[in-house]
Design a protein around this motif. Structure first.
Motif, short mmCIF file in Angstrom:
data_model
loop_
_atom_site.label_atom_id
_atom_site.label_comp_id
_atom_site.label_asym_id
_atom_site.label_seq_id
_atom_site.Cartn_x
_atom_site.Cartn_y
_atom_site.Cartn_z
N GLU A 172 0.85 -1.02 -0.11
CA GLU A 172 -0.08 0.06 -0.12
C GLU A 172 1.06 1.16 -0.21
N GLN A 173 0.47 2.21 -0.76
CA GLN A 173 1.17 3.38 -0.94
C GLN A 173 1.36 4.25 0.26
N LYS A 174 0.20 4.30 1.26
CA LYS A 174 0.40 4.74 2.50
C LYS A 174 1.28 4.33 3.40
N TYR A 175 1.77 3.14 3.06
CA TYR A 175 2.82 2.44 3.75
C TYR A 175 4.27 2.69 3.32
N LYS A 176 4.42 3.47 2.13
CA LYS A 176 5.51 3.69 1.76
C LYS A 176 6.61 4.58 2.48
N LEU A 177 7.67 4.22 2.78
CA LEU A 177 8.63 4.84 3.86
C LEU A 177 9.38 5.94 3.07
N ASP A 178 9.57 7.04 3.65
CA ASP A 178 10.50 8.14 3.34
C ASP A 178 11.83 7.93 4.02
N MET A 179 12.88 8.42 3.27
CA MET A 179 14.29 8.59 3.80
C MET A 179 14.35 9.78 4.12
N LYS A 180 14.87 10.07 5.35
CA LYS A 180 14.81 11.69 6.07
C LYS A 180 16.20 11.73 6.74
N ASN A 181 17.26 12.38 6.13
CA ASN A 181 18.62 12.45 6.79
C ASN A 181 19.17 10.99 7.02
N GLY A 182 19.05 10.39 5.99
CA GLY A 182 19.83 8.82 6.15
C GLY A 182 19.05 7.76 7.10
N THR A 183 17.99 8.21 7.46
CA THR A 183 17.19 7.29 8.21
C THR A 183 15.83 6.53 7.64
N ILE A 184 15.35 5.68 8.10
CA ILE A 184 14.01 5.07 7.41
C ILE A 184 13.27 5.17 8.55
N ASN A 185 11.95 6.08 8.36
CA ASN A 185 10.93 6.39 9.75
C ASN A 185 10.11 5.53 9.57
N TYR A 186 10.24 4.35 9.72
CA TYR A 186 9.24 3.07 9.65
C TYR A 186 8.17 3.29 10.86
N LEU A 187 8.60 4.13 11.86
CA LEU A 187 7.44 4.07 13.15
C LEU A 187 6.29 4.99 12.73
N GLU A 188 6.29 5.86 11.60
CA GLU A 188 5.65 6.63 11.04
C GLU A 188 4.38 5.68 10.40
N ALA A 189 4.81 4.60 9.72
CA ALA A 189 4.03 3.70 9.26
C ALA A 189 3.26 2.80 10.32
N VAL A 190 3.79 2.50 11.18
CA VAL A 190 3.47 1.63 12.30
C VAL A 190 2.45 2.41 13.16
#
Length: 176
Positions: free
Chosen positions: A150-168
């Motif tokens: 799902e596109q809503k669970y596509k993760l962005d890279m910010k400052n070299g990090t994967i912010n997966y907790l936003e998706a959680v």
């Protein structure tokens, strides 16, 4: 018993990004997520390069990562594919069993999947994984297609990090 050789540790660059992200989460007191090492026994070592060239896995591991974020238990595995689908063979039955048991204990289980060829990373909820896993076990499709992510669970890279907790967080809000 599984073996590791020079083709092993595929996806370790992806795991390094996750490890860095987890370090940032810890520094900011957001989460404490640990990488679970896979126990191996070396068989052949290249002493000049100080590297293991052949080893076997001591036992089956569970998942790649386990921990808690703001009091919520999390476990997940990191998978990487150069294809436009995730082969089910990349997920092992002992991992599925562990994640199911983890959910029974009121934890959240998921995959982080890196589509390396198109440079996209997704959060995949366990429920979606389980649907495709069960179908494959009954002779159905042997992979999870890209369009199942799902596109809503596509993760962005910010400052070299994967912010997966936003998706959680987004996933957890879907239950409220």
């Amino acid at each position: 018993m599984g073996y590791w050789n020079s083709r092993g540790l595929r996806g370790s660059g992806f795991e390094e990004l996750i490890n860095f992200s987890n370090d940032i989460y810890r520094q900011k007191n957001i989460a404490l997520i640990q990488k679970i090492p896979t126990p191996i026994t070396p068989i052949e070592v290249d002493n000049k390069k100080h590297t293991i060239t052949l080893a076997y896995f001591d036992k089956q591991s569970t998942v790649d990562y386990i921990g808690a974020a703001q009091g919520i238990p999390l476990c997940f595995d990191a998978k990487e594919t150069a294809q436009k689908h995730l082969p089910i063979q990349n997920i092992h039955s002992h991992q599925m069993e562990f994640m199911e048991d983890f959910i029974k204990q009121r934890g959240v289980a998921f995959l982080l999947v890196n589509f390396s060829k198109i440079n996209e990373i997704y959060f995949l909820p366990f429920e979606t994984l389980k649907k495709y896993w069960d179908a494959a076990q009954k002779g159905g499709r042997k992979s999870i297609p890209y369009n199942a992510f799902e596109q809503k669970y596509k993760l962005d890279m910010k400052n070299g990090t994967i912010n997966y907790l936003e998706a959680v967080n987004l996933y957890l809000k879907s239950f409220n």
